[in-house]
Design an enzyme around this catalytic site. Structure first.
Site, PDB file in Angstrom:
ATOM      1  N   ASP A  10       0.863  -1.188   0.000  1.00  0.00           N
ATOM      2  CA  ASP A  10       0.000   0.000   0.000  1.00  0.00           C
ATOM      3  C   ASP A  10       0.893   1.228   0.000  1.00  0.00           C
ATOM      4  O   ASP A  10       1.961   1.245   0.626  1.00  0.00           O
ATOM      5  CB  ASP A  10      -0.919   0.035   1.217  1.00  0.00           C
ATOM      6  N   GLU A  12       1.044   5.698   0.068  1.00  0.00           N
ATOM      7  CA  GLU A  12       0.476   7.036   0.169  1.00  0.00           C
ATOM      8  C   GLU A  12       1.289   7.907  -0.778  1.00  0.00           C
ATOM      9  O   GLU A  12       2.520   7.766  -0.855  1.00  0.00           O
ATOM     10  CB  GLU A  12       0.540   7.578   1.596  1.00  0.00           C
ATOM     11  N   HIS A 149      -5.688   5.222   5.448  1.00  0.00           N
ATOM     12  CA  HIS A 149      -4.777   6.149   4.781  1.00  0.00           C
ATOM     13  C   HIS A 149      -3.450   6.257   5.513  1.00  0.00           C
ATOM     14  O   HIS A 149      -2.736   7.245   5.384  1.00  0.00           O
ATOM     15  CB  HIS A 149      -5.399   7.531   4.588  1.00  0.00           C
ATOM     16  N   ASP A 154      -3.437   0.067   6.029  1.00  0.00           N
ATOM     17  CA  ASP A 154      -4.172  -0.399   4.851  1.00  0.00           C
ATOM     18  C   ASP A 154      -3.573  -1.682   4.281  1.00  0.00           C
ATOM     19  O   ASP A 154      -4.300  -2.582   3.854  1.00  0.00           O
ATOM     20  CB  ASP A 154      -4.173   0.691   3.771  1.00  0.00           C
TER      21      ASP A 154
END
Length: 408
Positions: A10, A12, A149, A154
């Site tokens: 995952d 960001e 987030h 996540d």
């Protein structure tokens, strides 16, 4: 015997577009075996060397990324974590696209034939009607998803979701992907894994008060000249009544370079606050705005409440600032009419509107940082943009957007 299994990823990012200037700012990798059982997890912030984007979405500040490695720094580590495994993500097209773009800037391109599975796409067949979001899919399996987030949160939830998928379906589907992953040719590593360089969210030195970074010296080796230099830098750093992480580090570095110990720095902070109060009392009145300003400075400099109260005590208007040199007088930094300023970052107001207002106020707005620029105004004073890096290199003050009100 199936291979090592899956690597759930995952990310960001600063934005949504892999083809532009958006970059990865946090990455988490969770390993599971062939049955979906979690066997390891890793996370790090990533310095994008640009603006951090929508902070209100990912909750990552530029200050958090100062100590973080760049993607190039961790590329070998990621190859080590991903090679031989099936890449899994929720909305894999997004994550794989960013990984491909980032790896494409390094000597380690992401192999085109690396098998990828998307838990969002698989949900259409495995949990029809559950919705596409990670929260909806996790809810179908009673998987908790708190602090969404955040990359590791996540990724961990996605790994648990993968385990639920595997347990409820024919294993041959999953084993076939694992077999394919074992045959993918990844580039050789240029060094052994260095994951000790990874910086998890919350592990940055940005959380340490800057006064604690100043060395405790016994004895202190500084003198009046060093004190004046430190106070002058302190005044410049407090132009916008905010100490960015970059400014905090600069103050600590200068104090240590000049031989100013922590006790002396504490005394200089109190003197600075007292001088600021004297200036505020020069008209015989201390307004509510000035009180708030003094309180803000006291908090930034870690001046105890009792000493702030003493600084606020009434004094004669004729009293002059007690200082050995005018350069240490608080508020010494000024921006004269015609001074050149530069803007960087996504401001709360349209850039054109701000530039017009600055021009109307008598300032010149430049598009690039040069040594002729007097001030850089940033959406985030800890901006990692090229303009901010160049301004710090030239010793140009960097202030937040809130300082525009003072200028205008």
């Amino acid at each position: 015997m199936p291979g090592p299994g899956f690597a759930v990823v995952d990310l960001e990012t600063t934005g949504l577009f892999t083809g532009g200037h958006d970059r990865v700012i946090e990455i988490a990798v969770v390993h599971t075996d062939e049955n979906g059982t979690i066997t390891g997890e890793w996370e790090t912030l990533v310095n994008p060397q640009r603006h951090v984007g929508a902070e209100h979405v990912h909750g990552i500040r530029a200050a958090d990324l100062i100590d973080a490695p760049t993607f190039a720094d961790i590329a070998d580590d990621l190859v080590d974590l991903l090679a031989g495994r099936v890449l899994v993500a929720h909305n894999a097209r997004f994550d794989r696209g960013f990984l491909a773009a980032e790896f494409g800037r390094t000597p380690h391109p992401l192999p085109d034939d690396a098998p990828t599975l998307c838990t969002m796409q698989l949900a259409r067949d495995l949990i029809p009607g559950a919705g596409r979001s990670l929260a909806d899919c996790c809810a179908a399996f009673d998987i908790p998803l708190d602090n969404a987030h955040r990359a590791l949160v996540d990724a961990h939830a996605t790994a648990e979701l993968l385990g639920g998928y595997i347990a409820s379906t024919d294993r041959e589907f999953w084993y076939a992907r694992i077999d394919r992953a074992l045959n993918v040719g990844w580039p050789p590593l240029s060094h052994l894994s260095r994951r000790e360089r990874w910086v998890a969210r919350g592990a940055s030195a940005a959380s340490v008060p800057f006064l604690q970074r100043i060395a405790e010296r016994l004895p202190d080796v500084s003198g009046p000249a060093e004190h004046i230099e430190y106070l002058a830098l302190l005044d410049r750093c407090l132009i916008d009544r905010h100490l960015s992480e970059h400014e905090s580090r600069q103050l600590a570095a200068v104090a240590n370079e000049l031989g100013i110990g922590r006790d002396t720095a504490t005394r200089l902070h109190v003197e600075y606050l007292d001088q600021l109060a004297t200036v505020a009392w020069s008209d015989g009145v201390l307004s509510a705005t000035e009180v708030a300003d003094l309180a803000a400075v006291a908090a930034l400099l870690q001046v105890p409440d009792a000493l702030l109260t003493a600084a606020l005590a009434p004094r004669e208007p004729a009293e002059t600032v007690s200082t050995t040199d005018a350069a240490t007088t608080p508020g010494a930094f000024t921006l004269p009419p015609g001074a050149m300023v530069v803007l960087t970052g996504e401001m709360s107001r349209p850039r054109a509107e701000l530039e017009s207002a600055l021009t109307a106020a008598g300032y010149r707005v430049a598009g690039a940082v040069s040594k002729k620029v007097s001030l850089l105004i940033a959406a985030d004073p800890d901006s990692l943009s090229g303009k901010a890096r160049k301004a710090r290199e030239y010793g140009i003050p960097v202030v937040g957007e809130s300082h525009l009100a003072r200028l205008l």
